[in-house]
Design a protein around this motif. Structure first.
Motif, PDB file in Angstrom:
ATOM      1  N   THR A 210      10.662   3.711  -0.834  1.00 25.91           N
ATOM      2  CA  THR A 210       9.298   3.635  -1.375  1.00 25.91           C
ATOM      3  C   THR A 210       8.888   5.028  -1.830  1.00 25.91           C
ATOM      4  O   THR A 210       9.034   5.990  -1.080  1.00 25.91           O
ATOM      5  CB  THR A 210       8.314   3.132  -0.302  1.00 25.91           C
ATOM      6  OG1 THR A 210       8.692   1.804   0.088  1.00 25.91           O
ATOM      7  CG2 THR A 210       6.888   3.107  -0.827  1.00 25.91           C
ATOM      8  N   ASP A 211       8.420   5.132  -3.056  1.00 30.76           N
ATOM      9  CA  ASP A 211       7.972   6.431  -3.557  1.00 30.76           C
ATOM     10  C   ASP A 211       6.529   6.674  -3.134  1.00 30.76           C
ATOM     11  O   ASP A 211       5.742   5.726  -2.993  1.00 30.76           O
ATOM     12  CB  ASP A 211       8.030   6.471  -5.089  1.00 30.76           C
ATOM     13  CG  ASP A 211       9.447   6.408  -5.630  1.00 30.76           C
ATOM     14  OD1 ASP A 211      10.400   6.552  -4.842  1.00 30.76           O
ATOM     15  OD2 ASP A 211       9.586   6.221  -6.856  1.00 30.76           O
ATOM     16  N   ILE A 212       6.193   7.938  -2.961  1.00 32.13           N
ATOM     17  CA  ILE A 212       4.834   8.309  -2.587  1.00 32.13           C
ATOM     18  C   ILE A 212       4.310   9.329  -3.591  1.00 32.13           C
ATOM     19  O   ILE A 212       5.028  10.251  -3.963  1.00 32.13           O
ATOM     20  CB  ILE A 212       4.828   8.952  -1.181  1.00 32.13           C
ATOM     21  CG1 ILE A 212       5.243   7.915  -0.128  1.00 32.13           C
ATOM     22  CG2 ILE A 212       3.468   9.547  -0.853  1.00 32.13           C
ATOM     23  CD1 ILE A 212       5.716   8.541   1.156  1.00 32.13           C
ATOM     24  N   VAL A 213       3.079   9.125  -4.031  1.00 33.90           N
ATOM     25  CA  VAL A 213       2.382  10.137  -4.835  1.00 33.90           C
ATOM     26  C   VAL A 213       1.105  10.476  -4.090  1.00 33.90           C
ATOM     27  O   VAL A 213       0.340   9.565  -3.731  1.00 33.90           O
ATOM     28  CB  VAL A 213       1.960   9.605  -6.219  1.00 33.90           C
ATOM     29  CG1 VAL A 213       1.390  10.734  -7.078  1.00 33.90           C
ATOM     30  CG2 VAL A 213       3.110   8.921  -6.930  1.00 33.90           C
ATOM     31  N   THR A 214       0.889  11.754  -3.866  1.00 29.54           N
ATOM     32  CA  THR A 214      -0.370  12.128  -3.217  1.00 29.54           C
ATOM     33  C   THR A 214      -0.841  13.493  -3.692  1.00 29.54           C
ATOM     34  O   THR A 214      -0.035  14.381  -3.950  1.00 29.54           O
ATOM     35  CB  THR A 214      -0.248  12.144  -1.678  1.00 29.54           C
ATOM     36  OG1 THR A 214      -1.532  12.483  -1.126  1.00 29.54           O
ATOM     37  CG2 THR A 214       0.784  13.143  -1.187  1.00 29.54           C
ATOM     38  N   ASP A 215      -2.152  13.611  -3.825  1.00 31.10           N
ATOM     39  CA  ASP A 215      -2.742  14.920  -4.112  1.00 31.10           C
ATOM     40  C   ASP A 215      -3.363  15.493  -2.829  1.00 31.10           C
ATOM     41  O   ASP A 215      -4.109  16.461  -2.873  1.00 31.10           O
ATOM     42  CB  ASP A 215      -3.781  14.815  -5.229  1.00 31.10           C
ATOM     43  CG  ASP A 215      -4.915  13.870  -4.867  1.00 31.10           C
ATOM     44  OD1 ASP A 215      -4.928  13.318  -3.740  1.00 31.10           O
ATOM     45  OD2 ASP A 215      -5.801  13.658  -5.721  1.00 31.10           O
ATOM     46  N   GLY A 216      -3.032  14.868  -1.707  1.00 35.94           N
ATOM     47  CA  GLY A 216      -3.575  15.308  -0.419  1.00 35.94           C
ATOM     48  C   GLY A 216      -4.631  14.327   0.075  1.00 35.94           C
ATOM     49  O   GLY A 216      -4.823  14.158   1.271  1.00 35.94           O
ATOM     50  N   THR A 217      -5.266  13.652  -0.854  1.00 32.50           N
ATOM     51  CA  THR A 217      -6.292  12.658  -0.509  1.00 32.50           C
ATOM     52  C   THR A 217      -5.818  11.271  -0.936  1.00 32.50           C
ATOM     53  O   THR A 217      -5.490  10.433  -0.111  1.00 32.50           O
ATOM     54  CB  THR A 217      -7.627  13.006  -1.207  1.00 32.50           C
ATOM     55  OG1 THR A 217      -7.928  14.360  -0.923  1.00 32.50           O
ATOM     56  CG2 THR A 217      -8.733  12.093  -0.693  1.00 32.50           C
ATOM     57  N   ILE A 218      -5.779  11.074  -2.244  1.00 29.44           N
ATOM     58  CA  ILE A 218      -5.256   9.814  -2.780  1.00 29.44           C
ATOM     59  C   ILE A 218      -3.789   9.654  -2.381  1.00 29.44           C
ATOM     60  O   ILE A 218      -3.027  10.618  -2.443  1.00 29.44           O
ATOM     61  CB  ILE A 218      -5.336   9.812  -4.328  1.00 29.44           C
ATOM     62  CG1 ILE A 218      -6.785   9.923  -4.791  1.00 29.44           C
ATOM     63  CG2 ILE A 218      -4.642   8.578  -4.902  1.00 29.44           C
ATOM     64  CD1 ILE A 218      -6.920  10.185  -6.284  1.00 29.44           C
ATOM     65  N   VAL A 219      -3.411   8.452  -1.984  1.00 31.06           N
ATOM     66  CA  VAL A 219      -1.996   8.160  -1.744  1.00 31.06           C
ATOM     67  C   VAL A 219      -1.628   6.879  -2.490  1.00 31.06           C
ATOM     68  O   VAL A 219      -2.275   5.850  -2.321  1.00 31.06           O
ATOM     69  CB  VAL A 219      -1.687   7.965  -0.241  1.00 31.06           C
ATOM     70  CG1 VAL A 219      -0.213   7.593  -0.052  1.00 31.06           C
ATOM     71  CG2 VAL A 219      -2.039   9.210   0.550  1.00 31.06           C
ATOM     72  N   GLU A 220      -0.605   6.976  -3.329  1.00 33.08           N
ATOM     73  CA  GLU A 220      -0.094   5.773  -3.991  1.00 33.08           C
ATOM     74  C   GLU A 220       1.334   5.560  -3.522  1.00 33.08           C
ATOM     75  O   GLU A 220       2.105   6.510  -3.410  1.00 33.08           O
ATOM     76  CB  GLU A 220      -0.120   5.951  -5.512  1.00 33.08           C
ATOM     77  CG  GLU A 220      -1.513   6.246  -6.048  1.00 33.08           C
ATOM     78  CD  GLU A 220      -1.859   5.353  -7.221  1.00 33.08           C
ATOM     79  OE1 GLU A 220      -1.416   4.174  -7.225  1.00 33.08           O
ATOM     80  OE2 GLU A 220      -2.543   5.836  -8.126  1.00 33.08           O
ATOM     81  N   GLN A 221       1.673   4.318  -3.234  1.00 30.94           N
ATOM     82  CA  GLN A 221       3.038   4.016  -2.807  1.00 30.94           C
ATOM     83  C   GLN A 221       3.647   3.012  -3.778  1.00 30.94           C
ATOM     84  O   GLN A 221       3.004   2.032  -4.136  1.00 30.94           O
ATOM     85  CB  GLN A 221       3.045   3.461  -1.390  1.00 30.94           C
ATOM     86  CG  GLN A 221       2.401   4.447  -0.397  1.00 30.94           C
ATOM     87  CD  GLN A 221       2.840   4.224   1.033  1.00 30.94           C
ATOM     88  OE1 GLN A 221       4.006   3.948   1.292  1.00 30.94           O
ATOM     89  NE2 GLN A 221       1.913   4.348   1.957  1.00 30.94           N
ATOM     90  N   ILE A 222       4.886   3.290  -4.177  1.00 25.43           N
ATOM     91  CA  ILE A 222       5.547   2.450  -5.175  1.00 25.43           C
ATOM     92  C   ILE A 222       6.854   1.929  -4.573  1.00 25.43           C
ATOM     93  O   ILE A 222       7.779   2.705  -4.308  1.00 25.43           O
ATOM     94  CB  ILE A 222       5.843   3.244  -6.471  1.00 25.43           C
ATOM     95  CG1 ILE A 222       4.530   3.784  -7.048  1.00 25.43           C
ATOM     96  CG2 ILE A 222       6.558   2.366  -7.491  1.00 25.43           C
ATOM     97  CD1 ILE A 222       4.232   5.220  -6.716  1.00 25.43           C
ATOM     98  N   ALA A 223       6.929   0.646  -4.387  1.00 29.85           N
ATOM     99  CA  ALA A 223       8.136   0.022  -3.844  1.00 29.85           C
ATOM    100  C   ALA A 223       9.003  -0.516  -4.980  1.00 29.85           C
ATOM    101  O   ALA A 223       8.617  -0.484  -6.147  1.00 29.85           O
ATOM    102  CB  ALA A 223       7.762  -1.104  -2.891  1.00 29.85           C
ATOM    103  N   GLY A 224      10.153  -1.025  -4.626  1.00 28.14           N
ATOM    104  CA  GLY A 224      11.038  -1.622  -5.632  1.00 28.14           C
ATOM    105  C   GLY A 224      12.205  -0.722  -5.934  1.00 28.14           C
ATOM    106  O   GLY A 224      12.625   0.073  -5.103  1.00 28.14           O
ATOM    107  N   GLY A 225      12.722  -0.849  -7.141  1.00 26.42           N
ATOM    108  CA  GLY A 225      13.854  -0.018  -7.534  1.00 26.42           C
ATOM    109  C   GLY A 225      15.177  -0.535  -7.010  1.00 26.42           C
ATOM    110  O   GLY A 225      15.293  -1.706  -6.627  1.00 26.42           O
ATOM    111  N   HIS A 226      16.174   0.342  -7.000  1.00 25.50           N
ATOM    112  CA  HIS A 226      17.510  -0.069  -6.591  1.00 25.50           C
ATOM    113  C   HIS A 226      18.210   1.127  -5.961  1.00 25.50           C
ATOM    114  O   HIS A 226      18.149   2.229  -6.484  1.00 25.50           O
ATOM    115  CB  HIS A 226      18.304  -0.574  -7.795  1.00 25.50           C
ATOM    116  CG  HIS A 226      19.481  -1.418  -7.411  1.00 25.50           C
ATOM    117  ND1 HIS A 226      20.631  -0.873  -6.900  1.00 25.50           N
ATOM    118  CD2 HIS A 226      19.672  -2.755  -7.445  1.00 25.50           C
ATOM    119  CE1 HIS A 226      21.489  -1.846  -6.642  1.00 25.50           C
ATOM    120  NE2 HIS A 226      20.931  -3.001  -6.953  1.00 25.50           N
ATOM    121  N   GLU A 227      18.882   0.883  -4.853  1.00 23.09           N
ATOM    122  CA  GLU A 227      19.525   1.977  -4.116  1.00 23.09           C
ATOM    123  C   GLU A 227      20.604   2.687  -4.921  1.00 23.09           C
ATOM    124  O   GLU A 227      20.938   3.837  -4.651  1.00 23.09           O
ATOM    125  CB  GLU A 227      20.122   1.460  -2.800  1.00 23.09           C
ATOM    126  CG  GLU A 227      21.166   0.389  -3.038  1.00 23.09           C
ATOM    127  CD  GLU A 227      21.841  -0.107  -1.753  1.00 23.09           C
ATOM    128  OE1 GLU A 227      21.545   0.419  -0.680  1.00 23.09           O
ATOM    129  OE2 GLU A 227      22.683  -1.024  -1.873  1.00 23.09           O
TER     130      GLU A 227
END
Lengths: 248, 248, 248
Positions: A163-180
């Motif tokens: 799962t990818d994570i994007v954060t500016d320290g406050t906002i957190v977005e998580q992106i699942a999916g993709g392929h190993e």
């Protein structure tokens, strides 16, 4: 979609990156309509960064000649308001890489740090078992650590993994999916850092733009895995997928 | 099969190699489940080698900055019992390469030298007409010279060509087959040296493991030639074939 | 056809080029039956050039270590009558590149300069808006400027673009056709410069040989565009196309 915006803007991305992934990175940027320029000689990087829309600093295959160029380019980016991205490749592997990353983080204000979990742990100074430039193994609260690093360095942090994570320290977005299989091609993370640099040059909220880009990259991984059986063809399909999504 | 064992062990291979083949080498190692790390800065190579399972030293595109790193990494490998492989790319072409190879052979105990006939001749000091980094032409008793070099440096020698040779100075294994197109892709020998490095990290007799790996590589060449008409696709098929055989 | 002649001669081409395109360049040369050798250490380049049939100097990813090697190799080429080609990658982008190109043009007699319009303008000192290493935008009388540069440096000039130009200052050949996607793959120009170097090693009038090569390269671009939809496959098809035409 972020990739559409990049294609419309056609940004010039100055890459100080490693020689393992330089070709793949350049073609990946071209695939989405960005314009790559690779230059790592200290005598010219400030000028190159000044005309670029974004700067990428990637510490794979770093050496004593490249480090001063990285610092000079990073400072030039800050001076000219050019977004600058750090890819701390394998920072946990050697004390030299740790020192270089410390120097970079002290002297350059980064817009984004793009890393894997192991590199995040090394930057945060928490325990982790790195393995060369692979992510390695460990157990950290990745979101919390990413937020801390983002706050400490006043930057956005993107941590890629299952799962990818994007954060500016406050906002957190998580992106699942993709392929190993994406991690089984050299430079897939390095290329992503270059694409993120391009994403920082377009209009809109950076965290949202990055999250959208990560979503697309995961989709491309899935399709590349569907369109190929083995790594040679898979690598080709990543580039194909980037261009396909850029065409819209 | 050697490639199976490599896939099970997932060894970390520290490569000090040339920038022409770095991407191809990294992907080839990943294809068989090994983990590549490229690092050639003298300030960090000892630490990198110490955590690696194998070290490759390849002198293509060598320069004055890389040579001290090669020496330091090679000594660190010896100190930590890490197998170390020498690929003396184009050693016959210039006196600088000859000198570097002499220094390496004097200061580092190599587990394996992987070369072509021309490079073998240059190391052995016998007459040969090298042509750049190609094997060139000459007439030597390859098996005898390979055995001499293996004995002199107390190492295994792999000489690749129409028939491959593996020898530790006493045992000699010869592997026929393959396809001549393998030599018409840049880095096919350099990649093989990296794969041999991985082969030295697994259990069993090294000469037998290497002979089995060479046999597989020749088979992959044959299949790649069958699956493609021209060099671009052939290069992709080599990587595909490596992963196919690693999956078993 | 020039490519046929190259395949028959099998020339050794010494490339001092950038790490972004080194693999693509080596495979492209191999595809047409030439033999590439990459070497950029000042301690060995003179010897390497002396045994080569042609020398390519490409200033992408140049640095302070490579420049003395470029100068030494260029002078050795002149001394030994080896044709030498300059690819002034992104010369308009930084003052460092401009200075290096001036030094090269002053100290080395080039057989050919292969560039795009923006690089031509930078060499000629006429106004142009370069963009990194892309050609950029401007309005110059390309043929006239190419002729001036050819006369000033007593060299052949090849300017590639929608229409390619070959001139020795007097004769002008123009080659139309091709496909715009060729510029959307990294290193297509750099590879062409390497192919031009090989073209200078074969019998016949150089301008005619170069014009024939450019015609073939444009045809390969067209076919690669027909045989592929996206950049990953397109890059593979360029190499395939080169080998196809070399086989005749």
């Amino acid at each position: 979609m972020t990739i559409d915006k990049i294609k419309q803007k056609h940004p010039l991305i100055h890459c100080i990156t490693n020689y393992v992934v330089a070709n793949f990175t350049a073609n990946g940027l071209l695939a989405i309509g960005a314009s790559p320029v690779m230059a790592d000689e200290v005598s010219e990087v400030e000028e190159m960064t000044a005309i670029a829309n974004g700067l990428l600093i990637n510490i794979g295959t770093l050496n004593q000649m490249k480090v001063p160029a990285m610092l000079a380019a990073g400072k030039a980016a800050n001076k000219h308001g050019v977004p600058v991205v750090l890819d701390p490749v394998g920072v946990g592997a050697t004390s030299y890489r740790k020192q270089v990353i410390q120097d970079l983080l002290q002297q350059v204000k980064f817009t984004l740090i793009r890393c894997n979990e192991g590199e995040l742990a090394a930057i945060a100074g928490v325990a982790w078992q790195a393995k060369g430039v692979d992510s390695g193994q460990g157990t950290i609260d990745t979101v919390a650590v990413a937020q801390e690093v983002a706050q400490k360095y006043d930057t956005i942090v993107v941590v890629t993994g299952e799962t990818d994570i994007v954060t500016d320290g406050t906002i957190v977005e998580q992106i699942a999916g993709g392929h190993e299989r994406m991690t089984a091609v050299t430079g897939s993370g390095c290329l992503l850092s270059a694409l993120c640099t391009a994403a920082l040059t377009v209009e809109g909220e950076s965290t949202a733009n990055l999250a959208a880009l990560l979503q697309t990259y995961k989709q491309i991984a899935l399709e590349a895995a569907n369109n190929s059986t083995y790594i040679g063809s898979f690598q080709v399909e990543i580039l194909n997928g980037l261009e396909k999504y850029a065409r819209g």
